[in-house]
Structures are given as C-alpha cells and as structure tokens.
Design a protein around this motif. Structure first.
Motif, PDB file in Angstrom:
ATOM      1  N   GLU A 144       0.223  26.144 -15.712  1.00 56.09           N
ATOM      2  CA  GLU A 144      -1.513  26.028 -15.552  1.00 56.09           C
ATOM      3  C   GLU A 144      -2.235  26.203 -16.829  1.00 56.09           C
ATOM      4  O   GLU A 144      -3.123  25.178 -17.131  1.00 56.09           O
ATOM      5  CB  GLU A 144      -1.754  26.611 -14.643  1.00 56.09           C
ATOM      6  CG  GLU A 144      -3.468  26.534 -14.027  1.00 56.09           C
ATOM      7  CD  GLU A 144      -3.777  27.290 -13.109  1.00 56.09           C
ATOM      8  OE1 GLU A 144      -5.002  27.031 -12.484  1.00 56.09           O
ATOM      9  OE2 GLU A 144      -2.888  28.002 -12.212  1.00 56.09           O
ATOM     10  N   SER A 147      -1.325  23.423 -19.250  1.00 50.45           N
ATOM     11  CA  SER A 147      -1.832  22.065 -18.985  1.00 50.45           C
ATOM     12  C   SER A 147      -3.609  22.250 -19.163  1.00 50.45           C
ATOM     13  O   SER A 147      -4.372  21.315 -19.745  1.00 50.45           O
ATOM     14  CB  SER A 147      -1.934  21.747 -17.355  1.00 50.45           C
ATOM     15  OG  SER A 147      -2.333  22.776 -16.685  1.00 50.45           O
ATOM     16  N   LEU A 148      -4.278  23.495 -18.867  1.00 49.66           N
ATOM     17  CA  LEU A 148      -5.552  23.766 -19.318  1.00 49.66           C
ATOM     18  C   LEU A 148      -5.719  23.649 -20.758  1.00 49.66           C
ATOM     19  O   LEU A 148      -6.803  23.122 -21.229  1.00 49.66           O
ATOM     20  CB  LEU A 148      -5.862  24.982 -18.672  1.00 49.66           C
ATOM     21  CG  LEU A 148      -6.094  25.297 -17.221  1.00 49.66           C
ATOM     22  CD1 LEU A 148      -6.514  26.478 -16.911  1.00 49.66           C
ATOM     23  CD2 LEU A 148      -6.969  24.043 -16.807  1.00 49.66           C
ATOM     24  N   LYS A 149      -4.909  24.093 -21.594  1.00 47.80           N
ATOM     25  CA  LYS A 149      -5.126  24.181 -23.033  1.00 47.80           C
ATOM     26  C   LYS A 149      -5.097  22.446 -23.521  1.00 47.80           C
ATOM     27  O   LYS A 149      -5.727  22.177 -24.293  1.00 47.80           O
ATOM     28  CB  LYS A 149      -3.879  24.797 -23.834  1.00 47.80           C
ATOM     29  CG  LYS A 149      -4.060  26.125 -23.944  1.00 47.80           C
ATOM     30  CD  LYS A 149      -2.834  26.868 -24.193  1.00 47.80           C
ATOM     31  CE  LYS A 149      -3.022  28.311 -24.450  1.00 47.80           C
ATOM     32  NZ  LYS A 149      -1.862  29.039 -25.132  1.00 47.80           N
ATOM     33  N   MET A 152      -8.218  21.252 -22.686  1.00 45.65           N
ATOM     34  CA  MET A 152      -9.214  21.590 -23.540  1.00 45.65           C
ATOM     35  C   MET A 152      -9.268  20.949 -25.047  1.00 45.65           C
ATOM     36  O   MET A 152     -10.242  20.708 -25.427  1.00 45.65           O
ATOM     37  CB  MET A 152      -9.119  23.279 -23.679  1.00 45.65           C
ATOM     38  CG  MET A 152     -10.171  24.050 -24.609  1.00 45.65           C
ATOM     39  SD  MET A 152      -9.950  25.810 -24.558  1.00 45.65           S
ATOM     40  CE  MET A 152      -8.455  25.746 -25.514  1.00 45.65           C
TER      41      MET A 152
END
Length: 253
Positions: A144, A147-149, A152
């Motif tokens: 997660e 994926s968030l990186k 971003m």
C-alpha cells in the motif's frame, strides 16, 4: 524447588501448598508429610484420608505429628535400649521415607517441566502464527505504501506540469499587460498631439477626444431662372421636407 540428599528440608505434600516444613509436621504411613496447618485441618476428621494419595489412614500410628528439630535429650533416648537390628530397621525405613520424598519431588519437577515445555511450545506456535500474520500485514502495508508513493509521484508530476503552465500563463499575461499599457500610453500621446491647446474642449476633455463639428447652413448663391432673371437659392430647410431647393424671387415694384 529441587530436593537433594544434602538438603534436610521437607516440603508439604498438600496440593498447591508446597511450603517448607519446620517446627512440627504430620507424617503418614503412606510416606507423605504435611505442614502443621493442613495436617491439623485434614486429619481432624474421621476416617482420615491422605490429601496426597487418598489412602485411608485408620491405624493408630498411621498418622504421627512429629517434631522436625528434636532436642538432644530426645535424640539420646528415642532409640536407646533397642537392638542394633531394630535401630537399623528404623533407620532404613526413615531413609526410605526420605528417598520417597526425593523421588516424589523429582517426579513433580519433571511433571512441572513437561507442562512448562508444552506451554512453551504452544506459546511458540502462537508467536509464530502472530509473526506470520504480522508479516502478512507488513507486506500488505508495504504494498500500500508503494502504491501510495506512486500516486504521490503522479500527483507531483501533475503539480509540476500545472505549475509550469501557470508560470507560462503568467508570463503571457505580463507580456500582454505590458503591450496593453504601451498601446494605451501611445493612444493618449497621439490624442494630445491632435487636439489644439486653445480649443475650449481641450480643457474639458483631457483624454484627447475631439468634439464633432456643428452643422453649417449652405450659403446662398445666384442662378439664372427660366426667364433669364436672376434668383437666389438657399440651402436645405427643415420646415419644408418635400422641396430640396427653395427659390426666392426678388420683389417687383
């Protein structure tokens, strides 16, 4: 608490007591020893039952309350006058009692150790399961986070593109604003040059706007009539919209 041959301390055989025996103790014919508190409470009933092995203690000497630290006089007189074989038999039985207590203590320690090992194995199994679940959770959280990186980074890229567009628009706006200001100043300068300084509207219109010229009446001029006589033509009159020219003849006397 392990019990060795050099240790002269007995333990109470009452379940969940296991205190060190001192002072007085209750000794049974089934080779069990109890503290004064539990012995007095358990052996006051009739028939007496051993709390350790549930044996019936109905004999007169099946239960003996003995002093664990007798005086010197007692030790000097308790076996006095007995034949050596009797003394040896009594000593052998007393040593057998101690051997049984030591064996019983060893069995209890082994049982406690086996239970502790089982509990340790269960705890290790639970710990391994918890560690596996934690590893799975950590793997999911790492995925997660990655994926968030990525999201971003994508937002950062879009933000940089929007910022570049905004800077370009600002540059274009500043350029157009400069052109607008220069054209406005140029128009003001040209208007000031075209407007006479002595004209009264120059003072009333500082922006350089010239007033419209007022309408003038066409001058009258001479023309030859049909009879050769001269006549005067005037300009356009608003009172007679149907006639373009108005002929005015001179008065005859």
């Amino acid at each position: 608490m392990a019990l060795s041959l050099c240790d002269d301390t007995l333990l109470c055989n009452f379940p969940k007591c296991r205190t060190k025996l001192c002072g007085f103790a209750w000794v049974t014919a089934c080779s069990h020893a109890f503290c004064d508190q539990h012995g007095s409470g358990e052996f006051s009933r009739s028939p007496a039952i051993c709390p350790a092995c549930s044996s019936a203690l109905s004999g007169k000497l099946d239960i003996v309350r003995t002093e664990l630290s007798p005086s010197e006089e007692y030790k000097a007189m308790v076996l006095a006058g007995l034949r050596p074989e009797i003394v040896l038999d009594i000593s052998t039985r007393a040593l057998a009692f101690w051997s049984y207590q030591i064996h019983q203590e060893r069995m209890y320690q082994e049982y406690t150790l086996s239970r502790a090992e089982v509990q340790v194995k269960q705890l290790e199994k639970m710990l391994n399961q918890q560690n596996q679940s934690r590893e799975l959770d950590l793997g999911a959280m790492r995925g997660e986070i990655s994926s968030l990186k990525k999201v971003m980074e994508e937002y950062k890229r879009k933000y940089s593109e929007v910022a570049e567009r905004l800077m370009e628009r600002n540059r274009q706006y500043q350029k157009l604003r400069g052109l607008y200001d220069s054209l406005r100043l140029r128009n003001m300068v040209v208007g000031e040059r075209d407007t006479p300084a002595t004209h009264p509207h120059h003072l009333l219109n500082p922006g350089g706007f010239r007033p419209l010229p007022s309408p003038r009446v066409s001058p009258s001029f001479l023309a030859m009539g049909p009879e050769g006589e001269g006549c005067l033509f005037t300009g356009l009159e608003t009172d007679r919209p149907n006639t373009f020219f108005h002929i005015r003849s001179p008065l005859r006397e």
